[in-house]
Design an enzyme around this catalytic site. Structure first.
Site, PDB file in Angstrom:
ATOM      1  N   LYS A 191      28.100   0.238 -51.871  1.00  0.00           N
ATOM      2  CA  LYS A 191      28.376   0.082 -50.443  1.00  0.00           C
ATOM      3  C   LYS A 191      27.841   1.291 -49.689  1.00  0.00           C
ATOM      4  O   LYS A 191      28.375   2.383 -49.799  1.00  0.00           O
ATOM      5  CB  LYS A 191      29.874  -0.073 -50.158  1.00  0.00           C
ATOM      6  CG  LYS A 191      30.067  -0.575 -48.723  1.00  0.00           C
ATOM      7  CD  LYS A 191      31.382  -0.229 -48.099  1.00  0.00           C
ATOM      8  CE  LYS A 191      31.500   1.156 -47.574  1.00  0.00           C
ATOM      9  NZ  LYS A 191      30.624   1.473 -46.421  1.00  0.00           N
ATOM     10  N   GLU A 266      32.768  13.182 -55.199  1.00  0.00           N
ATOM     11  CA  GLU A 266      31.986  14.310 -54.686  1.00  0.00           C
ATOM     12  C   GLU A 266      32.347  14.424 -53.219  1.00  0.00           C
ATOM     13  O   GLU A 266      31.917  13.610 -52.409  1.00  0.00           O
ATOM     14  CB  GLU A 266      30.490  14.031 -54.919  1.00  0.00           C
ATOM     15  CG  GLU A 266      29.673  15.299 -54.980  1.00  0.00           C
ATOM     16  CD  GLU A 266      29.180  15.713 -53.623  1.00  0.00           C
ATOM     17  OE1 GLU A 266      29.921  16.469 -52.946  1.00  0.00           O
ATOM     18  OE2 GLU A 266      28.099  15.286 -53.229  1.00  0.00           O
ATOM     19  N   CYS A 300      27.551  18.469 -47.698  1.00  0.00           N
ATOM     20  CA  CYS A 300      28.877  18.754 -48.251  1.00  0.00           C
ATOM     21  C   CYS A 300      29.009  20.204 -48.702  1.00  0.00           C
ATOM     22  O   CYS A 300      30.072  20.791 -48.609  1.00  0.00           O
ATOM     23  CB  CYS A 300      29.158  17.797 -49.399  1.00  0.00           C
ATOM     24  SG  CYS A 300      27.784  17.648 -50.523  1.00  0.00           S
ATOM     25  N   GLU A 401      36.517  21.441 -42.748  1.00  0.00           N
ATOM     26  CA  GLU A 401      35.112  21.020 -42.785  1.00  0.00           C
ATOM     27  C   GLU A 401      34.724  20.459 -41.421  1.00  0.00           C
ATOM     28  O   GLU A 401      35.326  19.504 -40.950  1.00  0.00           O
ATOM     29  CB  GLU A 401      34.920  19.956 -43.872  1.00  0.00           C
ATOM     30  CG  GLU A 401      33.480  19.508 -43.984  1.00  0.00           C
ATOM     31  CD  GLU A 401      33.219  18.590 -45.175  1.00  0.00           C
ATOM     32  OE1 GLU A 401      33.893  17.556 -45.288  1.00  0.00           O
ATOM     33  OE2 GLU A 401      32.332  18.921 -45.982  1.00  0.00           O
TER      34      GLU A 401
END
Ligand code: NAI
Ligand code: MG
Length: 498
Positions: A191, A266, A300, A401
């Site tokens: 997806k 991850e 990331c 983040e």
């Protein structure tokens, strides 16, 4: 800061506004509901395509197809043949690399220099996994039981893999999930992110052209809460490989509980990038700046907590700010662009929110600090490369983040105290150390609690070198020989021989 105005747009054959179906069992089909969603270029707002919108029923179909393929002819396909498919796919990706780079750039905004620059890594990954396909093996293990009983292990594909990826590098992310699945003999339902589904669909076409059998690779575009959640909780999926935010990662773990499926995650980061006064500052300035500004901060492992030794703090942060101000911001299709837009209105609003938070918390924007809305940029989601100085460890801009081009620069004096502060985050994905002192480099590299440490460089990646997180940056590794293990089960076989 220079702003790119001239934009040489050519219409892309795969992003011409037309409708794209999903791939299930080797067939390009509509969503069961008939629904579609649109995907746009975040630099211009231009409609690129409408896409079949998968939901529970489509995921059910795709998982059933993946299961049939896994238990059917695919289980008989030999390692050499899986290797051959991956090599063929690599050749096709190489042949169409310019087209795929442009598609990533148009769908999620990254500068074309960046998407083109991924060539070595993307092709390298496919060819690395091709190599792994013929390198899988169990072991014979001596045991101490009385009598003659022989023991060995078999490595077997884990089964049907649900792969859920974000939008920040669609081509690489798709290859990173599909590659190990084909290498190990798994089947996959992927997806893509709703923000940027096109490259995954185009890659699925190339999989078909390469001769990947029906049902081995299925691609179901759709939203996270619907298609993604259905895949994560599906009782007939054996493993989920997820890349994205830690909050969604937590819901993936909860969804896995129903059938105790295997999960690899991850997730995000708030990675420390540490500059010692003895570093080669000429190299560290662009290094530390691009450790965050690359891909507009949507990476990331971006080195967003920039720790700078007090002695050089003002000079270094000033130079990084000057570097940031000179970056060329604009449409990613312009070859001169260094910084593209953020992927969506939502992402821009999030980042703009943090720009306000930083200022309210008392940090000082020494570069950037706001959105870019002039001229050609008014139609896209542009934010200035931003450097916050005077950042304290406990500020939200030093802990959360942001996923935008925002550096939080923090000063330090003492190395022991620095390591504690650098590790004082819930995350542990990337980290950087800039120094000419080799002992210090080793000491700090050992002490940092992160899956990757880059010394005098940042963001180096290779298909053969494992990548992944400590702490809330997730678990499991991608790349390296550890990666294929995530897609394998180990079976112990005991044979009484006398
Ligand atoms: P997200 O984690 O929500 O989305 C990533 C993927 O997960 C997408 O394909 C999405 O459709 C899917 N998803 C969302 N909810 C799901 C659910 N309940 N079950 C299954 N799949 C689901 O990330 P999003 O919303 O795109 O970005 C939000 C923030 O997450 C960013 O601002 C950034 O901080 C972080 N992020 C981190 C990434 C990384 O590589 N570490 C990548 C993308 C986002
Ligand atoms: Mg989301």
């Amino acid at each position: 800061m220079a702003v790119t105005q001239a934009i040489p747009i050519t219409r892309h054959p795969y992003a011409d506004g037309s409708y794209k179906r999903m791939l299930i069992d080797g067939q390009w089909i509509d969503a069961a509901s008939g629904k579609r969603f649109e995907t746009h270029n975040p630099a211009t707002g231009e409609l690129l395509a409408s896409v079949a919108e998968g939901d529970v029923e489509d995921i059910n179909r795709a998982v059933a197809a993946a299961r049939r393929a896994f238990e059917g002819p695919w289980s008989k396909v030999k390692p050499y043949e899986r290797q051959g498919l991956l090599l063929k796919l690599a050749d096709l990706v190489e042949k169409h690399f310019e087209e795929l780079s442009q598609l990533d750039t148009m769908d999620m905004g990254a500068p074309i220099s960046r998407t083109r620059g991924n060539r070595l890594r993307v092709l390298g990954m496919l060819r690395y996994y091709a190599g792994q396909a013929t390198a899988l093996h169990g072991e014979t293990i001596e045991n101490s039981l009385p009598g003659d009983i022989f023991s060995y292990t078999l490595k077997e594909p884990v089964g049907v893999v649900g792969a859920i990826i974000p939008w920040n590098g669609p081509l690489a992310a798709t290859v990173w999930k599909i590659g190990p699945a084909i290498a190990t003999g798994c089947t996959v339902v992927l997806k893509p992110a709703e923000e940027a589904p096109l490259t995954s669909l185009r890659l699925a076409e190339l999989c078909m052209e390469a001769g990947v059998p029906p049902g081995v690779v299925n691609v179901v575009p759709g939203y996270g809460e619907t298609a993604g959640a259905a895949l994560a909780s599906h009782p007939d999926v054996d493993k989920v490989a997820f890349t994205g935010s830690h909050v969604t990662g937590q819901s993936i773990i909860r969804a896995s509980a129903g059938n105790l499926k295997r999960v690899s995650l991850e997730l995000g980061g708030k990675s420390p990038d540490i500059v010692f006064a003895d570093a080669d500052l000429d190299a560290a300035v662009p290094g530390a700046a691009m450790a965050v500004f690359a891909n507009s901060g949507q990476i990331c492992s971006a080195g967003t907590r920039l720790f700078v030794e007090e002695k050089v703090y003002d000079e270094f942060v000033g130079r990084v700010a000057e570097f940031g101000k000179k970056l060329q911001v604009g449409n990613g299709l312009d070859p001169g662009t260094q910084i593209g837009p953020l992927v969506s209105q939502q992402q821009m609003d999030r980042v703009a929110g943090y720009l306000d938070i930083g200022q309210k918390e008392g940090a000082k924007a020494v570069a950037g600090g706001s959105r870019l809305t002039e001229g050609a940029l008014s139609k896209g989601f542009f934010v200035q490369p931003t450097v916050f100085a005077n950042v304290q460890d406990n500020m939200r801009i030093a802990q959360e983040e942001i996923f935008g081009p925002v550096i939080s620069a923090i000063s330090f004096k003492d190395t022991d105290e620095l390591v504690k502060r650098a590790n004082a985050t819930t995350f542990g994905l990337g980290s950087g150390v800039w120094t000419t002192n080799v002992s210090k480099a080793h000491q700090v590299a050992k002490a940092l609690r992160a899956g990757s440490v880059w010394v005098n460089c940042y963001q180096a990646m290779d298909p053969a070198v494992p990548f992944g997180g400590y702490k809330m940056s997730g678990y499991g590794r991608e790349s390296g020989k550890q990666h294929v293990e995530e897609y394998l089960n180990v079976k112990a076989v005991w044979i009484k021989t006398a």
